[in-house]
Design an enzyme around this catalytic site. Structure first.
Site, short mmCIF file in Angstrom:
data_model
loop_
_atom_site.label_atom_id
_atom_site.label_comp_id
_atom_site.label_asym_id
_atom_site.label_seq_id
_atom_site.Cartn_x
_atom_site.Cartn_y
_atom_site.Cartn_z
N GLU A 431 0.80 -1.22 0.00
CA GLU A 431 0.00 0.00 0.00
C GLU A 431 0.84 1.28 0.00
OE1 GLU A 431 -2.54 -3.34 1.10
OE2 GLU A 431 -0.58 -2.67 1.86
N HIS A 501 -12.35 -6.52 7.00
CA HIS A 501 -13.05 -6.02 5.82
C HIS A 501 -14.27 -5.17 6.19
CE1 HIS A 501 -10.80 -9.50 4.29
NE2 HIS A 501 -10.75 -8.83 3.15
#
Length: 700
Positions: A431, A501
């Site tokens: 990321e 999530h």
């Protein structure tokens, strides 16, 4: 200034060890200037006239040599704090160096906002430097990536040369940082025109190199394809000239990246806040002093008959006089005006109030609105690039046979097919790499749209978002900006998403100065806000709630091209007069359902969707509270530290006279979102909770 013999040699085009004598002498003179600047800044610091100092001493031979192969205003530079000799050689004046040291408003690098030795110059292509060690490596890769992408294209606002080189330097301690390694991965994979210089002085403050890594950095990266590694004595000006020339020439020719590891000295403490006598022995420092690069250059030039002792004395005296004059002038320079501290945080382009969107046309899902507005942005501007994990359709070799993926939610489906693999592409699962590369591209004038696949995994990118992107405009006093739009799927209500999530955490990013944050709740708002985001010159975090992607209630006809929603403008999605519910994201729908339940009891709740959190619509909130006298703030993020606390505090401070009841907040429980559905429902805000809180407020 120099001996008659030197003049005579210069006129004949004489060389020494293969290098033109005038260049050698000029670089020695510059090295003397750099050392004098360090010494003067230390004196000013002891006098309390500057506030910090970090020296480039010990790097003079290495960096004056490196600068000879590089082109200011042509190549691109991501230096670190010991690169004083380099930036002087590129064209930064001693006066400009001292303006930063005293914190003057006239400092062209930052206007008094950054510490000394945080270099920046738009004309010279020295990109504004941050302090976190090693974090500049990934933006440097993004810059070099722009060189590759811009070749053969004419891109508005993108200054470019096919053979330009990106230079990035770090100390050996910074090679322990993950961002350094992530940058190597991309530089190697893409065979980028970038030169890494690792200045190894043996210490990261007090931590020895031997404690940092199991082997020299050159050994550790030897397995990276396309990389050429050189290990040199950084105190040897002539060895540094050869290494720099080879590395830069190789990059200009498109042969790939290089890393030069140079052994240098550190004659002064790490910084003015450090005392190396506490952890380095007198014997070690004496041995290091015997190989001081400035003394070595002086000795070799005198031994070769290129200069005399008188020449050296004159050069040093000249440097001292010039630095003294520059220091006196800098001390008299204007100090920053405190009223300017908020300048250059962000620069929001004004938009006219949009007309209400048309209800004509077939409604599209939230996710489809994102896909279409991305297609629209890429079609209208060749500088727009979309990249991240899994965002591409498929391997180009077999794409014609397949439907394509286009992201785990399908929001980038077809972009690669329509615009090519150099404008929509997959990245490593890293990321920080994704965001850092976007920063480097944006500095060059591209309009990158990086994607973080799940908000729950955004944290490795936090350094690049907060320290590189969000500070860029402010720290450079408006000279540089990083217009990236970071797309990120967020939120729960998924039944099975669990900890990894389902989280929200937007308040952390709304707390970051210089970062814009959008959190739309329906398809048309997503389009209007994204259009605005793409026009801004600052970084945007664009949060897309996963639960809304396929919900019918979040569908709208795709809005016409002139529908642009400015950031900082909320909307009333349901009028009411008995209490106000302020919310955003997925809890907008739950607040509307709660308002319907309250209406059955004769309680009319007004529901306000903020749409963006940085900036947020204080005026609209104040107006709704003035009319209803009651406020309930609802959000999906955990209650403690959630952004609702900011809204509540504002109302308590500025609208207290309008309130007839205490401000209430509803948020997730202060825990992680669980996997099993009944646990998730117990953790996240539900309609009945909002209804009960609204009823309690109305009856207060």
């Amino acid at each position: 200034m120099i001996s008659p013999r030197t003049h005579e040699q210069a006129e004949r085009g004489a060389t020494y060890r293969g290098i033109a004598v005038p260049e050698v002498l000029a670089d020695f003179r510059l090295a003397c200037m750099a050392r004098e600047l360090d010494d003067r800044q230390l004196i000013l610091h002891k006098q309390g006239r500057t506030y910090f100092h970090i020296a480039g001493a010990g790097h003079e031979a290495l960096l004056t040599a490196f600068a000879r192969s590089l082109r200011p205003g042509y190549d691109w530079f991501f230096p670190y704090y010991r690169d004083l000799p380099l930036v002087l050689a590129l064209g930064v004046s001693p006066y400009e160096v001292l303006l930063q040291a005293v914190g003057s408003a006239e400092d062209p690098a930052s206007g008094g906002r950054q510490m000394p030795s945080h270099w920046a110059s738009r004309p010279l292509h020295i990109v504004s430097q941050s302090s976190p060690t090693g974090s500049q490596c990934i933006p440097a890769v993004g810059c070099a990536e722009t060189t590759r992408f811009a070749a053969g294209r004419s891109l508005a606002g993108v200054e470019h040369h096919d053979d330009e080189v990106t230079y990035v330097s770090i100390g050996e301690g910074a090679t322990s940082e993950g961002e350094f390694w992530e940058s190597l991965n991309t530089a190697s994979k893409m065979r980028l025109p970038i030169v890494y210089l690792v200045a190894d002085n043996g210490y990261a403050i007090s931590v020895r190199s031997e404690e940092q890594a199991p082997a020299p950095i050159g050994d550790l990266i030897s397995g990276f394809p396309h990389f050429e590694v050189a290990r040199i004595d950084g105190g040897d000006y002539f060895a540094a000239r050869q290494a720099a020339e080879r590395a830069v020439k190789r990059a200009r020719a498109g042969d790939g990246p290089s890393l030069v590891q140079a052994a240098v000295t550190r004659p002064y403490s790490h910084s003015s806040s450090d005392n190396q006598l506490r952890y380095r022995s007198a014997d070690e420092l004496a041995k290091e002093a015997a190989i001081d690069p400035l003394a070595r250059m002086e000795h070799e030039l005198m031994a070769a008959g290129l200069i005399s002792a008188d020449d050296v004395a004159k050069m040093k005296a000249e440097a001292r006089e010039l630095v003294l004059a520059a220091a006196a002038k800098a001390l008299d320079a204007a100090r920053p005006n405190p009223e300017t501290v908020l300048a250059h945080l962000v620069s929001l382009a004004p938009f006219p109030e949009p007309e209400p969107p048309s209800d004509e046309g077939s409604p599209v899902h939230f996710s489809e609105s994102i896909r279409r507005v991305l297609h629209e942005a890429m079609a209208s501007d060749e500088r727009v690039r979309v990249f991240g994990e899994d965002v591409a359709d498929a391997d180009p070799a077999i794409l014609a046979e397949l439907d394509g993926l286009g992201g785990v939610f399908g929001t980038t489906l077809g972009l690669q097919r329509s615009f090519g693999k150099d404008r929509c592409f997959n990245t490593p699962l890293a990321e920080a790499n994704i965001i850092g590369r976007a920063v480097g591209q944006a500095v060059r004038g591209l309009r990158p749209v990086p994607e973080i696949q799940f908000f729950d995994y955004i944290w490795p990118a936090m350094q690049q978002i907060r320290s590189e992107a969000a500070t860029m405009r402010w720290r450079s006093n408006g000279t540089f900006s990083a217009p990236i739009v970071v797309r990120c799927a967020i939120g729960g209500y998924l039944a099975g998403g669990s900890i990894w999530h389902s989280q929200c955490g937007e308040s952390i990013f709304a707390h970051t100065p210089g970062l814009l944050v959008a959190f739309p709740s329906r398809a048309r708002d997503a389009v209007g806000l994204f259009r605005a985001a793409m026009s801004y010159e600052d970084p945007v975090l664009f949060l897309e709630h996963k639960h809304l992607f396929r919900q019918r209630y979040a569908m709208d006809p795709y809005p016409e091209a002139n529908y642009v929603l400015p950031f900082g403008k909320g909307t009333i999605v349901r009028p009411g007069e008995d209490l106000s519910i302020v919310t955003w994201g997925a809890t907008v729908r739950r607040s509307l359902l709660a308002a319907e339940e309250l209406a059955k009891e004769g309680i009319e709740a007004e529901v306000v969707d903020l749409r963006t959190l940085a900036p947020w619509d204080r005026e609209l909130v104040a107006d709704t509270v003035a009319r209803t006298s009651r406020l309930l703030v609802v959000h999906e993020d955990v209650l403690t530290g959630g952004f609702g606390g900011e809204v509540a505090a504002f109302v308590a401070e500025h609208c207290f006279g309008d309130l007839d009841a205490p401000v209430r907040r509803i948020g997730a429980l202060d825990t992680w979102v669980a996997y099993e559905p009944t646990l998730e429902r117990a953790i996240l805000p539900q309609v009945d909770q909002i209804t009960d809180a609204g009823r309690s407020l109305a009856e207060y």
